[in-house]
Design an enzyme around this catalytic site. Sequence first.
Site, short mmCIF file in Angstrom:
data_model
loop_
_atom_site.label_atom_id
_atom_site.label_comp_id
_atom_site.label_asym_id
_atom_site.label_seq_id
_atom_site.Cartn_x
_atom_site.Cartn_y
_atom_site.Cartn_z
N TYR A 110 142.87 25.89 2.89
CA TYR A 110 142.01 25.10 3.21
C TYR A 110 141.07 25.55 2.69
CZ TYR A 110 138.22 25.18 6.99
OH TYR A 110 136.99 24.58 7.46
N ARG A 154 134.99 39.75 47.95
CA ARG A 154 135.69 41.10 47.53
C ARG A 154 136.48 40.96 46.14
NH1 ARG A 154 140.09 43.47 51.46
NH2 ARG A 154 140.00 41.78 52.67
N SER A 209 146.75 28.13 52.90
CA SER A 209 145.44 28.37 52.27
C SER A 209 146.02 29.08 51.32
CB SER A 209 145.20 30.19 52.93
OG SER A 209 145.11 30.11 53.63
C1 UD1 Z 1 143.11 33.37 59.56
C2 UD1 Z 1 143.76 33.11 61.28
C3 UD1 Z 1 144.58 35.20 61.62
C4 UD1 Z 1 145.63 34.78 60.40
C5 UD1 Z 1 145.23 35.46 58.89
C6 UD1 Z 1 146.04 34.81 58.28
C7 UD1 Z 1 142.12 32.03 62.00
C8 UD1 Z 1 140.67 31.52 62.40
N1 UD1 Z 1 142.23 33.42 61.75
O1 UD1 Z 1 141.62 34.58 60.05
O2 UD1 Z 1 144.87 34.45 62.87
O3 UD1 Z 1 146.23 36.34 61.34
O4 UD1 Z 1 143.99 34.02 58.81
O5 UD1 Z 1 145.53 35.44 57.00
O6 UD1 Z 1 142.20 31.33 61.36
N2 UD1 Z 1 138.41 28.84 54.93
C9 UD1 Z 1 137.35 27.79 54.38
N3 UD1 Z 1 136.68 28.00 55.53
C10 UD1 Z 1 136.24 28.61 55.93
C11 UD1 Z 1 136.94 29.93 56.51
C12 UD1 Z 1 138.13 30.26 55.58
O7 UD1 Z 1 138.01 26.91 53.40
O8 UD1 Z 1 134.80 28.02 56.47
C13 UD1 Z 1 139.76 29.33 53.63
C14 UD1 Z 1 139.42 31.03 53.18
O9 UD1 Z 1 139.48 30.35 52.42
C15 UD1 Z 1 141.00 31.21 53.02
C16 UD1 Z 1 141.51 31.04 54.53
O10 UD1 Z 1 140.56 29.83 55.46
O11 UD1 Z 1 141.55 30.89 52.44
C17 UD1 Z 1 141.87 31.94 55.95
O12 UD1 Z 1 140.08 32.24 55.85
P1 UD1 Z 1 140.32 33.60 56.47
O13 UD1 Z 1 138.48 34.01 56.37
O14 UD1 Z 1 140.94 34.53 55.56
O15 UD1 Z 1 141.21 33.65 58.07
P2 UD1 Z 1 140.58 34.72 58.56
O16 UD1 Z 1 139.49 35.24 59.33
O17 UD1 Z 1 141.96 36.46 58.09
#
Ligand code: UD1
Length: 469
Positions: free
Chosen positions: A398, A21, A110
Amino acid sequence: MSLNTPFPVDVVVMAAGKGTRMKSRLPKVLQRLAGVPLVQHVLNTAAQLNARSAVVITGHGADQVEPLLLASGQALAVQCVRQEPQLGTGHAVQQAVPALADDGVVVILSGDVPLTQADTLLALIAQCGGDKLALLTIDFADPTGYGRIVRDGDAVKAIVEHKDATEAQRQIKEVYSGIMAVPARLLKAWLARLDNQNAQGEYYLTDVVKFAVADGVPVVAHKIADALQVAGINSPVQLAELERAHQLRQAHRFMEQGVRLKDPARFDLRGQLDCAQDVEIDVNCIFEGQVSLGEGVKVGANCVLANCIIATGAVIHPFTHIDGEKLGVSVGEGALIGPFARLRPGAQLGAEVHIGNFVEVKNSTLAKGAKANHLAYLGDATVGERVNYGAGSITANYDGANKHRTVIEADVHIGSNCVLVAPVTIGAGGTVGGGSTITKSTEPGALSVARGKQISIANWVRPAKKPKA
Ligand code: UD1
Ligand code: CA
Protein backbone atom coordinates in the site's frame (compact mmCIF):
# COMPACT_ATOMS: atom_id res chain seq x y z
CA MET A 1 -39.39 -29.78 3.93
CA SER A 2 -42.22 -28.42 1.91
CA LEU A 3 -45.85 -27.80 2.34
CA ASN A 4 -48.58 -29.20 0.20
CA THR A 5 -51.85 -27.81 1.39
CA PRO A 6 -54.95 -27.10 -0.66
CA PHE A 7 -54.88 -23.54 0.69
CA PRO A 8 -52.21 -20.82 0.64
CA VAL A 9 -50.42 -19.99 3.88
CA ASP A 10 -49.73 -16.41 4.95
CA VAL A 11 -47.65 -15.57 7.97
CA VAL A 12 -48.18 -12.70 10.42
CA VAL A 13 -45.27 -11.89 12.67
CA MET A 14 -45.92 -9.66 15.68
CA ALA A 15 -42.86 -7.53 16.27
CA ALA A 16 -44.13 -4.19 17.56
CA GLY A 17 -43.51 -4.70 21.27
CA LYS A 18 -40.97 -2.67 23.14
CA GLY A 19 -38.76 -5.24 24.80
CA THR A 20 -38.15 -2.96 27.76
CA ARG A 21 -36.31 -5.65 29.70
CA MET A 22 -33.56 -5.93 27.08
CA LYS A 23 -32.47 -2.43 28.20
CA SER A 24 -30.99 -1.93 24.75
CA ARG A 25 -31.13 0.72 22.04
CA LEU A 26 -31.45 -2.14 19.58
CA PRO A 27 -35.07 -3.28 19.15
CA LYS A 28 -35.63 -6.67 20.74
CA VAL A 29 -36.39 -8.52 17.50
CA LEU A 30 -33.03 -7.38 16.09
CA GLN A 31 -31.07 -8.93 18.95
CA ARG A 32 -29.12 -11.87 17.60
CA LEU A 33 -29.36 -15.56 18.40
CA ALA A 34 -26.67 -17.69 16.77
CA GLY A 35 -25.62 -14.58 14.87
CA VAL A 36 -29.04 -14.04 13.27
CA PRO A 37 -31.61 -11.39 14.30
CA LEU A 38 -34.50 -12.98 16.19
CA VAL A 39 -37.12 -11.89 13.66
CA GLN A 40 -35.00 -13.27 10.83
CA HIS A 41 -35.12 -16.72 12.45
CA VAL A 42 -38.91 -16.46 12.35
CA LEU A 43 -38.92 -15.43 8.68
CA ASN A 44 -36.51 -18.23 7.80
CA THR A 45 -38.89 -20.72 9.36
CA ALA A 46 -41.83 -19.12 7.53
CA ALA A 47 -39.93 -19.52 4.27
CA GLN A 48 -39.61 -23.25 4.97
CA LEU A 49 -43.41 -23.44 5.09
CA ASN A 50 -43.57 -22.18 1.52
CA ALA A 51 -45.66 -19.33 2.88
CA ARG A 52 -47.18 -17.11 0.19
CA SER A 53 -46.43 -13.93 2.08
CA ALA A 54 -45.37 -12.57 5.43
CA VAL A 55 -46.78 -9.50 7.14
CA VAL A 56 -44.63 -8.18 9.95
CA ILE A 57 -46.25 -5.85 12.49
CA THR A 58 -43.70 -3.26 13.50
CA GLY A 59 -43.91 -0.49 16.07
CA HIS A 60 -41.12 0.11 18.54
CA GLY A 61 -37.89 0.55 16.62
CA ALA A 62 -39.70 0.17 13.29
CA ASP A 63 -37.20 2.44 11.55
CA GLN A 64 -34.47 -0.01 12.45
CA VAL A 65 -36.46 -3.21 11.98
CA GLU A 66 -38.08 -2.53 8.60
CA PRO A 67 -34.87 -2.10 6.53
CA LEU A 68 -33.79 -5.61 7.57
CA LEU A 69 -37.17 -7.11 6.73
CA LEU A 70 -37.40 -5.40 3.35
CA ALA A 71 -33.79 -6.11 2.37
CA SER A 72 -33.31 -8.07 -0.80
CA GLY A 73 -32.51 -11.68 -0.13
CA GLN A 74 -35.57 -12.45 1.97
CA ALA A 75 -36.78 -15.83 0.83
CA LEU A 76 -40.42 -14.76 0.87
CA ALA A 77 -42.38 -11.60 0.12
CA VAL A 78 -42.41 -9.48 3.28
CA GLN A 79 -44.73 -6.57 3.95
CA CYS A 80 -44.41 -4.31 6.99
CA VAL A 81 -47.41 -2.82 8.73
CA ARG A 82 -47.05 -0.35 11.58
CA GLN A 83 -48.93 -0.60 14.83
CA GLU A 84 -49.02 2.77 16.63
CA PRO A 85 -49.72 2.77 19.52
CA GLN A 86 -49.45 -0.86 20.70
CA LEU A 87 -52.78 -1.82 22.19
CA GLY A 88 -52.29 -5.56 22.49
CA THR A 89 -51.78 -8.66 20.36
CA GLY A 90 -55.31 -8.52 18.92
CA HIS A 91 -54.81 -4.91 17.94
CA ALA A 92 -51.46 -5.90 16.38
CA VAL A 93 -53.05 -8.52 14.13
CA GLN A 94 -55.91 -6.13 13.26
CA GLN A 95 -53.30 -3.93 11.56
CA ALA A 96 -52.43 -6.82 9.23
CA VAL A 97 -56.00 -7.34 8.04
CA PRO A 98 -55.80 -5.09 4.94
CA ALA A 99 -52.63 -6.91 3.87
CA LEU A 100 -54.14 -10.40 4.18
CA ALA A 101 -55.99 -12.22 1.44
CA ASP A 102 -59.22 -14.02 2.38
CA ASP A 103 -58.41 -17.40 0.88
CA GLY A 104 -55.43 -18.36 3.04
CA VAL A 105 -54.64 -19.85 6.39
CA VAL A 106 -52.85 -17.34 8.60
CA VAL A 107 -50.06 -18.53 10.86
CA ILE A 108 -49.48 -16.03 13.66
CA LEU A 109 -45.96 -15.93 15.07
CA SER A 110 -43.96 -13.66 17.36
CA GLY A 111 -40.78 -11.94 16.29
CA ASP A 112 -39.18 -12.75 19.64
CA VAL A 113 -39.77 -16.53 19.49
CA PRO A 114 -36.93 -17.69 17.25
CA LEU A 115 -36.67 -21.46 17.49
CA THR A 116 -40.04 -22.81 16.38
CA GLN A 117 -39.43 -25.60 13.88
CA ALA A 118 -41.09 -25.70 10.52
CA ASP A 119 -42.37 -29.26 11.02
CA THR A 120 -44.16 -28.13 14.18
CA LEU A 121 -45.90 -25.36 12.25
CA LEU A 122 -46.73 -27.75 9.42
CA ALA A 123 -48.41 -30.04 11.94
CA LEU A 124 -50.31 -27.05 13.33
CA ILE A 125 -51.41 -26.02 9.83
CA ALA A 126 -52.53 -29.59 9.18
CA GLN A 127 -54.62 -29.44 12.38
CA CYS A 128 -56.20 -26.21 11.18
CA GLY A 129 -57.06 -27.95 7.94
CA GLY A 130 -58.33 -24.71 6.41
CA ASP A 131 -61.50 -24.58 8.49
CA LYS A 132 -60.56 -24.81 12.18
CA LEU A 133 -58.74 -22.65 14.71
CA ALA A 134 -55.54 -24.43 15.70
CA LEU A 135 -53.55 -23.37 18.77
CA LEU A 136 -49.99 -24.40 19.57
CA THR A 137 -49.92 -25.30 23.27
CA ILE A 138 -47.52 -26.71 25.82
CA ASP A 139 -47.64 -27.83 29.45
CA PHE A 140 -45.52 -25.77 31.82
CA ALA A 141 -44.78 -26.78 35.40
CA ASP A 142 -44.87 -23.05 36.17
CA PRO A 143 -47.41 -21.45 33.84
CA THR A 144 -47.31 -18.04 35.58
CA GLY A 145 -47.90 -15.18 33.16
CA TYR A 146 -49.16 -17.28 30.26
CA GLY A 147 -52.61 -17.58 28.76
CA ARG A 148 -54.27 -20.78 30.04
CA ILE A 149 -56.02 -23.27 27.78
CA VAL A 150 -59.47 -23.75 29.30
CA ARG A 151 -61.09 -27.00 28.24
CA ASP A 152 -64.49 -28.52 28.68
CA GLY A 153 -63.69 -32.19 28.59
CA ASP A 154 -61.39 -32.40 25.61
CA ALA A 155 -62.77 -29.41 23.77
CA VAL A 156 -60.93 -26.08 24.02
CA LYS A 157 -63.32 -23.40 25.24
CA ALA A 158 -61.13 -20.33 25.79
CA ILE A 159 -57.73 -18.88 26.47
CA VAL A 160 -57.73 -16.93 29.69
CA GLU A 161 -54.82 -14.58 30.30
CA HIS A 162 -53.03 -15.04 33.61
CA LYS A 163 -54.11 -11.65 34.90
CA ASP A 164 -57.75 -12.38 34.11
CA ALA A 165 -57.74 -15.96 35.37
CA THR A 166 -59.50 -17.26 38.45
CA GLU A 167 -57.52 -19.19 41.07
CA ALA A 168 -58.90 -22.42 39.64
CA GLN A 169 -57.90 -21.45 36.08
CA ARG A 170 -54.41 -20.54 37.28
CA GLN A 171 -53.93 -24.20 38.25
CA ILE A 172 -54.11 -25.15 34.55
CA LYS A 173 -50.68 -26.17 33.28
CA GLU A 174 -51.49 -26.10 29.57
CA VAL A 175 -50.68 -22.68 28.13
CA TYR A 176 -51.02 -20.93 24.81
CA SER A 177 -47.64 -20.58 23.11
CA GLY A 178 -48.58 -17.40 21.25
CA ILE A 179 -48.73 -19.29 17.94
CA MET A 180 -51.91 -20.16 16.05
CA ALA A 181 -53.09 -21.16 12.57
CA VAL A 182 -56.46 -19.78 11.53
CA PRO A 183 -58.40 -19.34 8.28
CA ALA A 184 -58.03 -15.69 7.22
CA ARG A 185 -61.72 -15.18 6.58
CA LEU A 186 -62.68 -16.30 10.08
CA LEU A 187 -59.80 -14.42 11.68
CA LYS A 188 -60.86 -11.15 10.07
CA ALA A 189 -64.43 -11.51 11.30
CA TRP A 190 -63.29 -12.34 14.83
CA LEU A 191 -60.75 -9.50 15.00
CA ALA A 192 -63.57 -7.06 14.22
CA ARG A 193 -65.35 -8.23 17.37
CA LEU A 194 -62.47 -7.74 19.86
CA ASP A 195 -62.76 -5.38 22.79
CA ASN A 196 -60.39 -4.38 25.57
CA GLN A 197 -62.61 -5.14 28.56
CA ASN A 198 -60.03 -7.11 30.55
CA ALA A 199 -57.50 -6.79 33.34
CA GLN A 200 -54.89 -5.21 31.08
CA GLY A 201 -57.19 -3.00 29.00
CA GLU A 202 -55.68 -4.58 25.86
CA TYR A 203 -57.11 -6.07 22.70
CA TYR A 204 -56.30 -9.75 23.20
CA LEU A 205 -55.76 -11.90 20.14
CA THR A 206 -56.56 -14.84 22.38
CA ASP A 207 -60.22 -13.74 22.57
CA VAL A 208 -60.72 -15.19 19.07
CA VAL A 209 -61.05 -18.56 20.77
CA LYS A 210 -64.32 -17.64 22.46
CA PHE A 211 -65.68 -16.27 19.16
CA ALA A 212 -64.78 -19.52 17.43
CA VAL A 213 -66.60 -21.46 20.12
CA ALA A 214 -69.61 -19.13 19.83
CA ASP A 215 -69.63 -19.55 16.03
CA GLY A 216 -69.37 -23.33 16.26
CA VAL A 217 -65.93 -23.40 14.63
CA PRO A 218 -63.84 -26.25 16.05
CA VAL A 219 -60.83 -25.19 18.15
CA VAL A 220 -58.00 -27.70 18.21
CA ALA A 221 -54.86 -27.65 20.34
CA HIS A 222 -51.62 -29.02 18.96
CA LYS A 223 -49.62 -29.69 22.10
CA ILE A 224 -45.86 -30.04 21.94
CA ALA A 225 -43.35 -30.94 24.64
CA ASP A 226 -40.32 -29.01 23.43
CA ALA A 227 -40.19 -25.73 25.36
CA LEU A 228 -37.33 -24.30 23.29
CA GLN A 229 -39.62 -24.05 20.28
CA VAL A 230 -41.97 -21.65 22.04
CA ALA A 231 -39.44 -19.84 24.19
CA GLY A 232 -39.67 -16.07 23.85
CA ILE A 233 -36.89 -13.62 24.57
CA ASN A 234 -37.50 -10.77 26.99
CA SER A 235 -34.13 -10.21 28.67
CA PRO A 236 -30.40 -10.66 28.11
CA VAL A 237 -30.48 -13.64 30.46
CA GLN A 238 -33.19 -15.37 28.42
CA LEU A 239 -31.31 -14.56 25.22
CA ALA A 240 -28.13 -16.14 26.58
CA GLU A 241 -29.99 -19.18 27.91
CA LEU A 242 -31.69 -19.80 24.58
CA GLU A 243 -28.39 -19.27 22.75
CA ARG A 244 -26.73 -21.97 24.85
CA ALA A 245 -29.65 -24.37 24.48
CA HIS A 246 -29.69 -23.81 20.72
CA GLN A 247 -25.92 -24.24 20.42
CA LEU A 248 -26.05 -27.45 22.43
CA ARG A 249 -28.68 -28.81 20.04
CA GLN A 250 -26.57 -27.87 17.05
CA ALA A 251 -23.53 -29.46 18.68
CA HIS A 252 -25.43 -32.70 19.19
CA ARG A 253 -26.55 -32.73 15.57
CA PHE A 254 -22.92 -32.53 14.45
CA MET A 255 -21.82 -35.24 16.85
CA GLU A 256 -24.60 -37.48 15.55
CA GLN A 257 -23.09 -36.98 12.08
CA GLY A 258 -19.73 -38.13 13.44
CA VAL A 259 -18.05 -34.80 14.13
CA ARG A 260 -15.92 -35.10 17.27
CA LEU A 261 -16.44 -32.10 19.48
CA LYS A 262 -14.23 -32.01 22.55
CA ASP A 263 -17.02 -30.28 24.46
CA PRO A 264 -20.48 -29.66 23.00
CA ALA A 265 -21.03 -26.96 25.62
CA ARG A 266 -18.16 -24.96 24.16
CA PHE A 267 -19.14 -24.92 20.48
CA ASP A 268 -20.70 -21.97 18.69
CA LEU A 269 -22.09 -21.97 15.18
CA ARG A 270 -23.46 -18.69 13.89
CA GLY A 271 -24.11 -19.65 10.31
CA GLN A 272 -23.77 -22.76 8.17
CA LEU A 273 -21.17 -25.43 8.83
CA ASP A 274 -20.52 -28.46 6.64
CA CYS A 275 -18.26 -31.18 7.97
CA ALA A 276 -16.88 -34.20 6.13
CA GLN A 277 -15.90 -37.38 7.97
CA ASP A 278 -13.57 -37.43 10.96
CA VAL A 279 -13.53 -33.74 11.71
CA GLU A 280 -12.26 -32.88 15.20
CA ILE A 281 -13.03 -29.59 16.88
CA ASP A 282 -11.47 -28.59 20.17
CA VAL A 283 -13.11 -26.28 22.71
CA ASN A 284 -14.19 -22.65 22.31
CA CYS A 285 -14.33 -22.48 18.54
CA ILE A 286 -16.73 -20.12 16.76
CA PHE A 287 -17.94 -20.75 13.21
CA GLU A 288 -19.59 -17.92 11.31
CA GLY A 289 -21.08 -17.42 7.86
CA GLN A 290 -20.43 -20.34 5.51
CA VAL A 291 -17.75 -22.73 6.69
CA SER A 292 -16.80 -26.05 5.18
CA LEU A 293 -14.39 -28.50 6.82
CA GLY A 294 -12.98 -31.35 4.74
CA GLU A 295 -12.29 -34.89 5.79
CA GLY A 296 -10.04 -35.27 8.82
CA VAL A 297 -9.71 -31.54 9.43
CA LYS A 298 -8.65 -30.69 12.96
CA VAL A 299 -9.49 -27.34 14.51
CA GLY A 300 -7.60 -26.50 17.68
CA ALA A 301 -8.94 -24.65 20.69
CA ASN A 302 -10.06 -21.03 20.56
CA CYS A 303 -10.29 -20.57 16.81
CA VAL A 304 -12.71 -18.29 14.96
CA LEU A 305 -13.49 -19.51 11.44
CA ALA A 306 -15.74 -17.44 9.18
CA ASN A 307 -16.57 -17.85 5.51
CA CYS A 308 -13.86 -20.32 4.63
CA ILE A 309 -13.25 -23.68 3.04
CA ILE A 310 -10.73 -25.94 4.75
CA ALA A 311 -9.65 -28.91 2.64
CA THR A 312 -8.99 -32.51 3.63
CA GLY A 313 -6.46 -33.12 6.34
CA ALA A 314 -5.66 -29.49 7.05
CA VAL A 315 -4.90 -28.61 10.67
CA ILE A 316 -5.92 -25.30 12.16
CA HIS A 317 -3.88 -24.85 15.32
CA PRO A 318 -5.23 -22.99 18.37
CA PHE A 319 -6.01 -19.28 18.43
CA THR A 320 -6.27 -18.92 14.67
CA HIS A 321 -8.62 -16.31 13.23
CA ILE A 322 -9.90 -16.87 9.72
CA ASP A 323 -12.41 -14.47 8.18
CA GLY A 324 -13.13 -14.71 4.48
CA GLU A 325 -15.94 -12.13 4.57
CA LYS A 326 -17.07 -11.62 0.96
CA LEU A 327 -13.98 -12.89 -0.89
CA GLY A 328 -13.68 -16.09 1.13
CA VAL A 329 -10.63 -17.94 2.36
CA SER A 330 -9.53 -21.36 1.20
CA VAL A 331 -7.02 -23.61 2.88
CA GLY A 332 -5.57 -26.48 0.85
CA GLU A 333 -5.18 -30.16 1.64
CA GLY A 334 -2.84 -30.95 4.46
CA ALA A 335 -2.05 -27.31 5.16
CA LEU A 336 -0.92 -26.33 8.66
CA ILE A 337 -2.26 -23.03 9.96
CA GLY A 338 -1.37 -21.33 13.23
CA PRO A 339 -1.20 -21.25 16.15
CA PHE A 340 -2.02 -17.54 16.24
CA ALA A 341 -2.44 -17.14 12.48
CA ARG A 342 -4.74 -14.63 10.80
CA LEU A 343 -6.21 -15.33 7.37
CA ARG A 344 -8.17 -12.47 5.86
CA PRO A 345 -10.44 -12.16 2.80
CA GLY A 346 -8.97 -13.54 -0.39
CA ALA A 347 -6.33 -15.74 1.24
CA GLN A 348 -6.11 -18.80 -1.01
CA LEU A 349 -3.69 -21.33 0.30
CA GLY A 350 -2.70 -24.40 -1.67
CA ALA A 351 -1.95 -27.90 -0.44
CA GLU A 352 0.62 -28.32 2.30
CA VAL A 353 1.05 -24.60 2.84
CA HIS A 354 2.33 -23.71 6.31
CA ILE A 355 1.26 -20.48 7.96
CA GLY A 356 2.77 -20.13 11.40
CA ASN A 357 2.38 -17.94 14.43
CA PHE A 358 1.65 -14.24 14.05
CA VAL A 359 1.43 -14.46 10.28
CA GLU A 360 -1.24 -12.44 8.49
CA VAL A 361 -2.33 -13.27 4.95
CA LYS A 362 -4.73 -11.09 2.95
CA ASN A 363 -5.85 -11.31 -0.67
CA SER A 364 -2.92 -13.55 -1.55
CA THR A 365 -2.46 -16.85 -3.31
CA LEU A 366 0.08 -19.29 -1.95
CA ALA A 367 0.91 -22.29 -4.13
CA LYS A 368 1.56 -25.81 -2.89
CA GLY A 369 4.14 -26.16 -0.17
CA ALA A 370 4.79 -22.44 0.37
CA LYS A 371 5.69 -21.55 3.95
CA ALA A 372 5.53 -18.44 6.06
CA ASN A 373 6.18 -19.69 9.53
CA HIS A 374 6.73 -16.69 11.77
CA LEU A 375 5.71 -13.05 12.28
CA ALA A 376 5.04 -12.07 8.68
CA TYR A 377 2.61 -10.21 6.43
CA LEU A 378 1.55 -11.29 2.95
CA GLY A 379 -0.93 -8.88 1.35
CA ASP A 380 -1.86 -8.74 -2.35
CA ALA A 381 0.81 -11.31 -3.12
CA THR A 382 1.12 -14.23 -5.50
CA VAL A 383 3.44 -16.79 -3.98
CA GLY A 384 4.80 -19.75 -5.93
CA GLU A 385 5.34 -23.36 -4.94
CA ARG A 386 7.79 -24.16 -2.16
CA VAL A 387 8.56 -20.52 -1.41
CA ASN A 388 10.03 -19.96 2.04
CA TYR A 389 9.06 -16.59 3.42
CA GLY A 390 11.22 -15.55 6.35
CA ALA A 391 10.30 -14.36 9.80
CA GLY A 392 9.40 -10.71 10.09
CA SER A 393 9.10 -10.13 6.34
CA ILE A 394 6.32 -8.09 4.84
CA THR A 395 4.89 -7.08 1.51
CA ALA A 396 4.58 -3.30 1.44
CA ASN A 397 1.47 -3.43 -0.70
CA TYR A 398 0.00 0.00 0.00
CA ASP A 399 1.58 3.28 -1.09
CA GLY A 400 -0.89 5.36 0.85
CA ALA A 401 -3.31 5.57 -2.05
CA ASN A 402 -3.27 2.32 -4.02
CA LYS A 403 -2.60 -1.35 -3.42
CA HIS A 404 0.00 -3.13 -5.56
CA ARG A 405 0.86 -6.77 -6.06
CA THR A 406 3.96 -8.64 -5.07
CA VAL A 407 4.87 -11.73 -7.08
CA ILE A 408 7.18 -14.27 -5.49
CA GLU A 409 7.92 -17.01 -7.99
CA ALA A 410 8.47 -20.69 -7.22
CA ASP A 411 11.32 -21.83 -4.97
CA VAL A 412 12.24 -18.36 -3.78
CA HIS A 413 13.74 -17.91 -0.32
CA ILE A 414 12.95 -14.63 1.35
CA GLY A 415 15.19 -14.06 4.37
CA SER A 416 14.07 -12.62 7.67
CA ASN A 417 12.91 -9.06 8.13
CA CYS A 418 12.61 -8.18 4.46
CA VAL A 419 10.36 -5.49 2.98
CA LEU A 420 9.11 -6.24 -0.53
CA VAL A 421 7.89 -2.91 -1.88
CA ALA A 422 5.14 -3.62 -4.40
CA PRO A 423 4.77 -3.74 -7.31
CA VAL A 424 7.70 -6.09 -7.45
CA THR A 425 8.52 -9.58 -8.70
CA ILE A 426 11.09 -11.92 -7.16
CA GLY A 427 12.24 -14.26 -9.95
CA ALA A 428 11.98 -18.03 -9.57
CA GLY A 429 14.56 -19.74 -7.41
CA GLY A 430 15.93 -16.41 -6.21
CA THR A 431 17.08 -15.56 -2.71
CA VAL A 432 16.62 -12.32 -0.83
CA GLY A 433 19.06 -11.67 1.98
CA GLY A 434 17.71 -10.97 5.46
CA GLY A 435 16.92 -7.35 6.23
CA SER A 436 16.60 -6.33 2.57
CA THR A 437 14.23 -3.68 1.34
CA ILE A 438 13.48 -4.75 -2.22
CA THR A 439 12.15 -2.04 -4.53
CA LYS A 440 13.14 -3.48 -7.93
CA SER A 441 12.20 -6.81 -9.44
CA THR A 442 14.89 -9.49 -9.35
CA GLU A 443 16.04 -12.05 -11.93
CA PRO A 444 15.40 -15.77 -11.52
CA GLY A 445 18.12 -17.49 -9.56
CA ALA A 446 19.63 -14.23 -8.27
CA LEU A 447 20.71 -13.45 -4.74
CA SER A 448 19.50 -9.97 -3.87
CA VAL A 449 20.68 -8.03 -0.86
CA ALA A 450 19.51 -4.48 -0.27
CA ARG A 451 20.64 -3.15 3.08
CA GLY A 452 23.38 -1.03 4.62
CA LYS A 453 26.76 -2.76 4.38
CA GLN A 454 28.09 -3.99 7.69
CA ILE A 455 31.00 -2.04 9.15
CA SER A 456 33.16 -3.57 11.90
CA ILE A 457 35.73 -1.47 13.75
CA ALA A 458 38.39 -3.66 15.30
CA ASN A 459 39.27 -3.28 18.98
CA TRP A 460 36.84 -0.43 19.46
CA VAL A 461 36.82 1.08 22.93
CA ARG A 462 33.50 2.01 24.43
CA PRO A 463 33.15 5.48 26.02
CA ALA A 464 33.78 5.25 29.77
CA LYS A 465 32.01 7.18 32.55
CA LYS A 466 33.86 10.25 33.84
CA PRO A 467 35.12 9.80 37.41
CA LYS A 468 33.08 11.81 40.00
CA ALA A 469 34.64 15.11 41.12
C1 UD1 B 1 -49.28 -13.64 24.81
C2 UD1 B 1 -50.64 -14.31 24.86
C3 UD1 B 1 -50.59 -15.39 25.92
C4 UD1 B 1 -49.49 -16.38 25.65
C5 UD1 B 1 -48.16 -15.65 25.53
C6 UD1 B 1 -47.07 -16.57 25.07
C7 UD1 B 1 -52.21 -12.57 24.27
C8 UD1 B 1 -53.23 -11.63 24.78
N1 UD1 B 1 -51.64 -13.35 25.18
O1 UD1 B 1 -49.11 -13.00 26.03
O2 UD1 B 1 -51.84 -16.08 25.94
O3 UD1 B 1 -49.41 -17.34 26.67
O4 UD1 B 1 -48.26 -14.59 24.55
O5 UD1 B 1 -45.85 -15.91 25.12
O6 UD1 B 1 -51.96 -12.63 23.09
N2 UD1 B 1 -47.01 -7.37 20.42
C9 UD1 B 1 -47.24 -6.43 19.43
N3 UD1 B 1 -48.12 -5.42 19.69
C10 UD1 B 1 -48.77 -5.32 20.86
C11 UD1 B 1 -48.54 -6.27 21.87
C12 UD1 B 1 -47.64 -7.29 21.61
O7 UD1 B 1 -46.66 -6.50 18.35
O8 UD1 B 1 -49.56 -4.38 20.99
C13 UD1 B 1 -46.06 -8.45 20.15
C14 UD1 B 1 -44.91 -8.48 21.11
O9 UD1 B 1 -43.84 -7.70 20.60
C15 UD1 B 1 -44.57 -9.95 21.14
C16 UD1 B 1 -45.89 -10.64 20.91
O10 UD1 B 1 -46.74 -9.67 20.33
O11 UD1 B 1 -43.71 -10.30 20.08
C17 UD1 B 1 -46.51 -11.18 22.19
O12 UD1 B 1 -46.71 -10.09 23.05
P1 UD1 B 1 -46.52 -10.26 24.61
O13 UD1 B 1 -46.74 -8.96 25.26
O14 UD1 B 1 -45.24 -10.97 24.89
O15 UD1 B 1 -47.75 -11.22 24.94
P2 UD1 B 1 -48.10 -11.79 26.34
O16 UD1 B 1 -48.85 -10.78 27.08
O17 UD1 B 1 -46.88 -12.34 26.97
CA1 CA C 1 -44.54 -12.51 26.21
